[in-house]
Design a protein around this motif. Sequence first.
Motif, mmCIF file in Angstrom:
data_model
loop_
_atom_site.group_PDB
_atom_site.id
_atom_site.type_symbol
_atom_site.label_atom_id
_atom_site.label_comp_id
_atom_site.label_asym_id
_atom_site.label_seq_id
_atom_site.Cartn_x
_atom_site.Cartn_y
_atom_site.Cartn_z
ATOM 1 N N GLU A 1 0.830 -1.209 0.000
ATOM 2 C CA GLU A 1 0.000 0.000 0.000
ATOM 3 C C GLU A 1 0.863 1.257 0.000
ATOM 4 N N LEU B 1 2.586 1.607 -3.477
ATOM 5 C CA LEU B 1 1.713 2.176 -4.507
ATOM 6 C C LEU B 1 1.484 3.664 -4.284
ATOM 7 N N ASP B 2 1.351 4.059 -3.001
ATOM 8 C CA ASP B 2 1.187 5.485 -2.700
ATOM 9 C C ASP B 2 2.413 6.276 -3.131
ATOM 10 N N VAL C 1 2.408 6.664 -7.119
ATOM 11 C CA VAL C 1 1.473 7.616 -7.732
ATOM 12 C C VAL C 1 1.625 9.027 -7.170
ATOM 13 N N GLU C 2 2.182 9.155 -5.961
ATOM 14 C CA GLU C 2 2.342 10.482 -5.349
ATOM 15 C C GLU C 2 3.809 10.884 -5.346
ATOM 16 N N TYR D 1 -5.601 0.254 -11.090
ATOM 17 C CA TYR D 1 -5.598 0.208 -9.627
ATOM 18 C C TYR D 1 -5.288 1.569 -9.018
ATOM 19 N N ALA D 2 -4.401 2.298 -9.642
ATOM 20 C CA ALA D 2 -4.008 3.593 -9.089
ATOM 21 C C ALA D 2 -3.409 4.440 -10.214
ATOM 22 N N CYS D 3 -3.402 5.756 -9.990
ATOM 23 C CA CYS D 3 -2.764 6.655 -10.952
ATOM 24 C C CYS D 3 -2.381 7.943 -10.241
ATOM 25 N N GLY D 4 -1.430 8.633 -10.797
ATOM 26 C CA GLY D 4 -0.973 9.879 -10.205
ATOM 27 C C GLY D 4 -0.534 10.875 -11.261
ATOM 28 N N THR E 1 -7.974 13.589 -13.369
ATOM 29 C CA THR E 1 -8.929 12.599 -12.861
ATOM 30 C C THR E 1 -10.180 12.504 -13.724
#
Length: 505
Positions: free
Chosen positions: A180, A183-184, A187-188, A206-209, A213
């Motif tokens: 977790e 992944l943070d 994307v960040e 699953y995630a994007c940064g 949006t």
Amino acid sequence: MNKINKDRWVKYILIFFAFVIVIGSLGYMNSIMKQIAISEQKNIELWAKTIQKRANLLKETQDFLTMLEIEERQKMNIWAEATKRIIKAASGDDLSFYADIISSNNSIPILMVNENNRILASKNVNPPYDTLKYLSKENASKFFIYPPIEIDLGKTKHYLYYADSRLIEKFHYIINDIVEKFLDDIVENNINIPVIVTDTTRTKIYACGNIDTCALTDNAYMKKLINSMESENKPITIQLPNGEKQLIFYKTSQVISKMRWFILLQLAIILVFVLIVIFFSRALYLSERDSIWVGMAKETAHQMGTPLSSLFAWVEILEAEYGPSETISEMRKDLNRLQRVSDRFNIIGSQPNFTEVSIIELLMEIHQYFLHRIPQKKIDLKLYIEPQEDVVLPVNAELLSWAIENIVKNAIDSIDIEKEKQVVEIKLSVNEKYAFIDISDTGKGISSKIQKYIFKPGFSTKEHGWGLGLALAKRIVEEYHKGKILVSSSTNNGTKITIQLNKTL
């Protein structure tokens, strides 16, 4: 001609220096941008390497956890075998070794049931499973994630259920937390790298940064963006604790992208500014040129007026004193001709009037005028009229005849009278929309290098030429009559100049 060449070279030098300044400015700015871009690219590469190392470390951790899970499975198989040996042992057998194996399990939760799912034994089991008498399939699927180990006792069978030990549960919790956080961090990122994390099919995000949006709901856009990222950088593959693989797509940071757009924007602004300067410079030049044209025309008409009036008076006196004669008649014709020239200069300095004029009659008049003023033994001046009917067009007769005369005069001047008889031809033809007046000669022709300059004011191939005749012709045909004037020529093969006039204005 030298004046034209000089002006042309001055223009080229100014354009060259302007080009050098623009290129120098862009080059310097581009150099700075490249240095920043290189620094940004190094940060991206460092970020990608760091992510790859963390992904590898996560995989190694997952592999280690898998190894622990396999080891616990093996322990449970040994535990089941020890239980089987104890149950099947005869009286008097030494069972201390098997007992030690069973008692050594202090962390793995287990339940042993018979064929009727009655719980026979349990160890390290948390409530409420430690008080159950029977183990239903529902409870078994909730608590035990692994399939039971079968203990074959011959006439009957027992089943050993087990779950992860507390150590492995702790590992799972830690790895999930690492994933977790991982992944943070992806994307960040603090270097503004656009990132998308998907499954291996690239359909589930699953995630994007650092991505708009609003675009996440546009599947077509996201697919195109993922393909664009893959073409720029190879995606990084990571494996999650549950065995699932994910792909990390990334591209150049937004800072570099904005820099590239800034360079293009700067170039566009410079080009627009240059075009505006060129436009206004040309407009100013044309305005000044028109003012000079008008001023010269008006002044010429004014200066010719007084002497012409005097000459007309002298001709009247001569005719009254000596009577009519051919000489006086020719003098009067030439004075009328000079008067027409004066009138033409006066017209070209103002807005001309258009009337319906017979082009055939106009050409015949021009033909007759030149026939009496050329060496007919050396030059054959011909007139061809193709249309069977009269051709009447809305034109200004004075200006159009002036334009045609200038072209015919240039054709005559191009003839080498030392050679055998040469030809100058005037030809009229028409189609549905246009009338065409072709003036061709068998003179020395015009080289392709200077054809584009022959209609420019001041350009002349003659030693004492002013370079106004063809420039006036082009102005009369194109600006006043909205027609076209075209030239086709080659050295030593003569020249043809075509005047194209609209049948209706």
